[in-house]
Design a protein around this motif. Structure first.
Motif, PDB file in Angstrom:
ATOM      1  N   TYR A   1      50.745  42.634  43.433  1.00  0.00           N
ATOM      2  CA  TYR A   1      50.668  41.675  44.538  1.00  0.00           C
ATOM      3  C   TYR A   1      51.997  41.722  45.279  1.00  0.00           C
ATOM      4  O   TYR A   1      52.832  40.830  45.166  1.00  0.00           O
ATOM      5  CB  TYR A   1      50.419  40.265  44.003  1.00  0.00           C
ATOM      6  N   ALA A   2      52.207  42.769  46.045  1.00  0.00           N
ATOM      7  CA  ALA A   2      53.509  43.008  46.667  1.00  0.00           C
ATOM      8  C   ALA A   2      53.907  41.912  47.649  1.00  0.00           C
ATOM      9  O   ALA A   2      55.090  41.779  47.983  1.00  0.00           O
ATOM     10  CB  ALA A   2      53.500  44.365  47.367  1.00  0.00           C
ATOM     11  N   ASP A   3      52.945  41.117  48.126  1.00  0.00           N
ATOM     12  CA  ASP A   3      53.243  40.070  49.094  1.00  0.00           C
ATOM     13  C   ASP A   3      53.569  38.729  48.442  1.00  0.00           C
ATOM     14  O   ASP A   3      53.482  37.688  49.097  1.00  0.00           O
ATOM     15  CB  ASP A   3      52.081  39.902  50.076  1.00  0.00           C
ATOM     16  N   VAL A   4      53.929  38.720  47.169  1.00  0.00           N
ATOM     17  CA  VAL A   4      54.382  37.503  46.504  1.00  0.00           C
ATOM     18  C   VAL A   4      55.880  37.640  46.257  1.00  0.00           C
ATOM     19  O   VAL A   4      56.297  38.357  45.354  1.00  0.00           O
ATOM     20  CB  VAL A   4      53.634  37.263  45.175  1.00  0.00           C
ATOM     21  N   PRO A   5      56.712  36.962  47.064  1.00  0.00           N
ATOM     22  CA  PRO A   5      58.164  37.132  46.898  1.00  0.00           C
ATOM     23  C   PRO A   5      58.686  36.608  45.569  1.00  0.00           C
ATOM     24  O   PRO A   5      59.527  37.242  44.926  1.00  0.00           O
ATOM     25  CB  PRO A   5      58.749  36.333  48.065  1.00  0.00           C
ATOM     26  N   GLY A   6      58.209  35.421  45.147  1.00  0.00           N
ATOM     27  CA  GLY A   6      58.760  34.821  43.942  1.00  0.00           C
ATOM     28  C   GLY A   6      57.750  34.016  43.155  1.00  0.00           C
ATOM     29  O   GLY A   6      56.775  33.494  43.704  1.00  0.00           O
TER      30      GLY A   6
ATOM     31  N   ASP B   1      41.085  41.657  32.271  1.00  0.00           N
ATOM     32  CA  ASP B   1      41.997  42.064  33.332  1.00  0.00           C
ATOM     33  C   ASP B   1      41.894  41.069  34.486  1.00  0.00           C
ATOM     34  O   ASP B   1      41.436  41.396  35.579  1.00  0.00           O
ATOM     35  CB  ASP B   1      41.686  43.487  33.797  1.00  0.00           C
ATOM     36  N   TRP B   2      42.322  39.832  34.227  1.00  0.00           N
ATOM     37  CA  TRP B   2      42.238  38.793  35.243  1.00  0.00           C
ATOM     38  C   TRP B   2      42.963  39.213  36.521  1.00  0.00           C
ATOM     39  O   TRP B   2      42.470  38.999  37.637  1.00  0.00           O
ATOM     40  CB  TRP B   2      42.869  37.501  34.725  1.00  0.00           C
ATOM     41  N   ILE B   3      44.140  39.771  36.349  1.00  0.00           N
ATOM     42  CA  ILE B   3      44.995  40.068  37.495  1.00  0.00           C
ATOM     43  C   ILE B   3      44.413  41.198  38.329  1.00  0.00           C
ATOM     44  O   ILE B   3      44.286  41.095  39.551  1.00  0.00           O
ATOM     45  CB  ILE B   3      46.421  40.388  37.008  1.00  0.00           C
ATOM     46  N   GLY B   4      44.041  42.294  37.680  1.00  0.00           N
ATOM     47  CA  GLY B   4      43.482  43.424  38.413  1.00  0.00           C
ATOM     48  C   GLY B   4      42.166  43.088  39.079  1.00  0.00           C
ATOM     49  O   GLY B   4      41.923  43.471  40.232  1.00  0.00           O
ATOM     50  N   GLN B   5      41.311  42.351  38.372  1.00  0.00           N
ATOM     51  CA  GLN B   5      40.007  42.013  38.938  1.00  0.00           C
ATOM     52  C   GLN B   5      40.144  41.017  40.091  1.00  0.00           C
ATOM     53  O   GLN B   5      39.412  41.110  41.080  1.00  0.00           O
ATOM     54  CB  GLN B   5      39.100  41.455  37.848  1.00  0.00           C
ATOM     55  N   ALA B   6      41.073  40.067  39.964  1.00  0.00           N
ATOM     56  CA  ALA B   6      41.276  39.119  41.061  1.00  0.00           C
ATOM     57  C   ALA B   6      41.811  39.832  42.299  1.00  0.00           C
ATOM     58  O   ALA B   6      41.414  39.518  43.423  1.00  0.00           O
ATOM     59  CB  ALA B   6      42.244  38.018  40.623  1.00  0.00           C
ATOM     60  N   LEU B   7      42.687  40.808  42.096  1.00  0.00           N
ATOM     61  CA  LEU B   7      43.216  41.574  43.212  1.00  0.00           C
ATOM     62  C   LEU B   7      42.101  42.367  43.894  1.00  0.00           C
ATOM     63  O   LEU B   7      42.003  42.397  45.124  1.00  0.00           O
ATOM     64  CB  LEU B   7      44.317  42.512  42.735  1.00  0.00           C
ATOM     65  N   ALA B   8      41.247  42.989  43.088  1.00  0.00           N
ATOM     66  CA  ALA B   8      40.132  43.753  43.654  1.00  0.00           C
ATOM     67  C   ALA B   8      39.203  42.834  44.437  1.00  0.00           C
ATOM     68  O   ALA B   8      38.723  43.189  45.526  1.00  0.00           O
ATOM     69  CB  ALA B   8      39.371  44.460  42.538  1.00  0.00           C
ATOM     70  N   ARG B   9      38.965  41.651  43.897  1.00  0.00           N
ATOM     71  CA  ARG B   9      38.086  40.703  44.582  1.00  0.00           C
ATOM     72  C   ARG B   9      38.718  40.225  45.888  1.00  0.00           C
ATOM     73  O   ARG B   9      38.044  40.084  46.912  1.00  0.00           O
ATOM     74  CB  ARG B   9      37.809  39.526  43.653  1.00  0.00           C
TER      75      ARG B   9
ATOM     76  N   MET C   1      51.054  31.496  49.794  1.00  0.00           N
ATOM     77  CA  MET C   1      49.915  30.588  49.627  1.00  0.00           C
ATOM     78  C   MET C   1      48.542  31.229  49.688  1.00  0.00           C
ATOM     79  O   MET C   1      47.540  30.541  49.474  1.00  0.00           O
ATOM     80  CB  MET C   1      49.980  29.479  50.679  1.00  0.00           C
ATOM     81  N   THR C   2      48.438  32.520  49.962  1.00  0.00           N
ATOM     82  CA  THR C   2      47.112  33.068  50.235  1.00  0.00           C
ATOM     83  C   THR C   2      46.575  34.009  49.172  1.00  0.00           C
ATOM     84  O   THR C   2      45.436  34.448  49.274  1.00  0.00           O
ATOM     85  CB  THR C   2      47.101  33.807  51.586  1.00  0.00           C
ATOM     86  N   LEU C   3      47.338  34.350  48.153  1.00  0.00           N
ATOM     87  CA  LEU C   3      46.881  35.289  47.137  1.00  0.00           C
ATOM     88  C   LEU C   3      46.566  34.568  45.836  1.00  0.00           C
ATOM     89  O   LEU C   3      47.237  33.597  45.473  1.00  0.00           O
ATOM     90  CB  LEU C   3      47.932  36.378  46.899  1.00  0.00           C
ATOM     91  N   PRO C   4      45.560  35.037  45.077  1.00  0.00           N
ATOM     92  CA  PRO C   4      45.086  34.315  43.894  1.00  0.00           C
ATOM     93  C   PRO C   4      45.869  34.610  42.619  1.00  0.00           C
ATOM     94  O   PRO C   4      45.391  34.334  41.533  1.00  0.00           O
ATOM     95  CB  PRO C   4      43.634  34.815  43.769  1.00  0.00           C
ATOM     96  N   LEU C   5      47.069  35.147  42.741  1.00  0.00           N
ATOM     97  CA  LEU C   5      47.816  35.530  41.548  1.00  0.00           C
ATOM     98  C   LEU C   5      48.095  34.371  40.596  1.00  0.00           C
ATOM     99  O   LEU C   5      47.957  34.549  39.374  1.00  0.00           O
ATOM    100  CB  LEU C   5      49.128  36.215  41.949  1.00  0.00           C
ATOM    101  N   PRO C   6      48.504  33.171  41.043  1.00  0.00           N
ATOM    102  CA  PRO C   6      48.824  32.113  40.077  1.00  0.00           C
ATOM    103  C   PRO C   6      47.690  31.789  39.114  1.00  0.00           C
ATOM    104  O   PRO C   6      47.917  31.665  37.905  1.00  0.00           O
ATOM    105  CB  PRO C   6      49.171  30.919  40.979  1.00  0.00           C
ATOM    106  N   GLU C   7      46.458  31.660  39.615  1.00  0.00           N
ATOM    107  CA  GLU C   7      45.343  31.342  38.718  1.00  0.00           C
ATOM    108  C   GLU C   7      45.054  32.498  37.768  1.00  0.00           C
ATOM    109  O   GLU C   7      44.855  32.287  36.559  1.00  0.00           O
ATOM    110  CB  GLU C   7      44.082  31.011  39.521  1.00  0.00           C
ATOM    111  N   ALA C   8      45.034  33.718  38.294  1.00  0.00           N
ATOM    112  CA  ALA C   8      44.753  34.871  37.444  1.00  0.00           C
ATOM    113  C   ALA C   8      45.821  35.028  36.365  1.00  0.00           C
ATOM    114  O   ALA C   8      45.519  35.325  35.203  1.00  0.00           O
ATOM    115  CB  ALA C   8      44.666  36.135  38.292  1.00  0.00           C
ATOM    116  N   LEU C   9      47.074  34.801  36.736  1.00  0.00           N
ATOM    117  CA  LEU C   9      48.173  34.922  35.775  1.00  0.00           C
ATOM    118  C   LEU C   9      48.094  33.825  34.714  1.00  0.00           C
ATOM    119  O   LEU C   9      48.318  34.086  33.519  1.00  0.00           O
ATOM    120  CB  LEU C   9      49.508  34.858  36.517  1.00  0.00           C
TER     121      LEU C   9
END
Length: 508
Positions: A36-41, A374-382, A351-359
């Motif tokens: 998720y390259a667009d998550v700075p921190g 693979d919560w993270i990979g599948q959420a990214l694909a979705r 605010m727009t990427l689902p990484l926090p929930e998947a992580l």
């Protein structure tokens, strides 16, 4: 209804993360941030039993700058504030100053919505469980100059979107009103009351009630929003007017204390802050929810409904309460498995990427010793699939535009002031040959002709409205006068007297 578990389940031992598991989590989170390259921190905290087993920051506070996120870096937590307001109300219930099922007017005599029956019958429990079922209006408060008291006064214009107590209809204004009721019962503003009755007893010393309390030298993550095809930092939004529903700033260290308090069923470090009776009320399913889309479909994560400030769920067969929170440039996820005595919070400055929930889901798998998904990979694909779908819908909309469908009026005749009793005023000006829409502070958009009396809003600065394409439509009467302007998110605003007089002026 789903309610608190038995005493036996409450004492189920928590198996603490091992050093090897913590090191593996470090690597997992770093890898996820590369995906998720667009998550700075990010900042992450994990609590098991009464132990903070993990609290760490990742990435940078602001894209393009070197300052790193640490476990003490502040983030806005958005709607995770709601469970804190419910806990605050619980402390007042414990003190005999409030009751869950008292009518709202008991504490706020001027409380009114459009329906007189709902105005009379709505209770504190209704406000906190999203079952008043009035329209969920964002434009009344988002970047609005109105105070909480002024917003409460304008609730009388809120119409029913569904029958009272018939369904789950999320509503920030109702939770804000519950906070104002608590302030009336406690004799202090919500900001002071929640610091005194919740943050101080929990040792949440760095937590702020809103962005107004940020200092110039604060260790705070900059909020980031996609805008113009790139991710940009934005100013902190002043959400104090919706405070009890979503204005708190906190960090991983303080949120770990809040997780300890939740896992301890209202107690922390041997000190009781909230009674078990109030905890049970807060976690009891009050408002059922229909189908709710999980981060990963077919994942054995199901939402049963909403309690008081918490979603009531099942996480892979384990009873769970959770919430997320999103406000300009931030996204936060909080999950607690009460029976397993484990809690996770993930804070993000995007605010727009689902990484926090998947992580968070991934961390729970590790903590519970479950077969990993693979919560993270599948959420990214979705998420990427959704981007493709959105782009396709936009292309379809473009292809369906009528050719040569010019505005029905000269542009200057759309100019003027349009007003709504709840939402305030929109001003449309004719400037340098084009229309400019201005709303609350800092909200300005160029209106580009789309089709007939519909225009595309091109926002000049990033905000919550700029996240998706927005069309605004003018109503024109038989005499060729613009009588209203509307948008599904903003609402409908009627032309004020002499609204057709051209307006001028720069951005606010």
């Amino acid at each position: 209804m789903l309610a608190a578990s038995s005493a036996a389940a409450q004492t189920r031992p928590a198996h603490l993360l091992t050093p090897a598991q913590r090191a593996a989590l470090d690597a997992d989170i770093e890898r996820a941030m590369q995906q998720y390259a667009d998550v700075p921190g990010l900042a992450v905290a994990v609590v098991q039993g009464d132990s903070v087993v993990y609290a760490k920051g990742f990435g940078v506070r602001e894209r393009g700058k070197p300052e790193r996120v640490t476990e003490r870096t502040l983030f806005a937590i958005g709607s995770n504030t709601k469970s804190m307001t419910s806990a605050l109300v619980g402390t007042l219930v414990d003190a005999g100053k409030m009751r869950w099922d008292d009518p709202v007017w008991t504490y706020l005599p001027g409380f009114r919505v459009a329906d007189p029956y709902v105005s009379r019958e709505a209770t504190i429990r209704d406000l906190l469980s999203h079952r008043v079922d009035v329209e969920n209006n964002i434009s009344a408060w988002y970047r609005s100059p109105l105070t909480r008291a002024q917003l409460v006064e304008r609730l009388r214009f809120l119409k029913q979107d569904a029958s009272f107590r018939s369904r789950f209809l999320y509503n920030n204004l109702m939770v804000m009103t519950a906070g104002e009721a608590a302030a009336a019962a406690g004799g202090k503003p919500w900001n002071a009351l929640i610091r005194e009755r919740l943050f101080a007893p929990l040792g949440m010393t760095a937590t702020l009630t809103s962005s107004r309390e940020l200092t110039a030298d604060a260790d705070v993550a900059a909020p980031h929003v996609p805008f113009g095809g790139t991710l940009v930092p934005v100013p902190h939004v002043d959400a104090d007017n919706i405070g009890p529903a979503g204005s708190v700033y906190s960090n991983a260290v303080d949120m770990a204390q809040y997780l300890r308090f939740q896992i301890g069923r209202g107690a922390i470090g041997g000190k009781r802050v909230l009674s078990e009776a109030s905890i049970a009320q807060i976690r009891t399913l009050t408002t059922p929810i229909g189908a709710w889309q999980a981060t990963v479909p077919d994942s054995d994560v199901t939402v049963a409904g909403y309690g008081l400030g918490w979603l009531v769920e099942s996480f892979r067969g384990h009873r769970a309460i959770r919430h997320n929170g999103s406000i300009d440039g931030y996204l936060a996820e909080m999950q607690v498995l009460p029976d397993d005595r484990v809690g996770v919070v993930v804070l993000s400055n995007q605010m727009t990427l689902p990484l926090p929930e998947a992580l968070a889901n991934h961390i729970l798998d590790v903590a519970l010793g479950l077969a990993p998904r693979d919560w993270i990979g599948q959420a990214l694909a979705r998420d990427r699939a959704q981007e493709v779908q959105i782009a396709a819908r936009q292309q379809t909309a473009e292809s369906q535009r009528l050719p040569n469908a010019a505005p029905s009026l000269p542009l200057d005749r759309y100019a003027g002031t349009y007003a709504d009793s709840l939402r305030g005023e929109i001003r449309v000006a004719f400037e340098e040959g084009k229309l400019v829409l201005r709303y609350h502070a800092g909200l300005a958009a160029d209106l580009e002709p789309w089709q007939h009396d519909t225009f595309r809003a091109a926002w000049r600065t990033p905000n919550v409205y700029s996240l998706s394409p927005m069309l605004v439509t003018f109503a024109v009467d038989a005499a060729g006068r613009a009588t209203a302007v509307s948008n599904a998110l903003l609402g409908t605003f009627q032309a004020a007297p002499r609204a057709r007089t051209a307006a001028t002026g720069g951005d606010r």
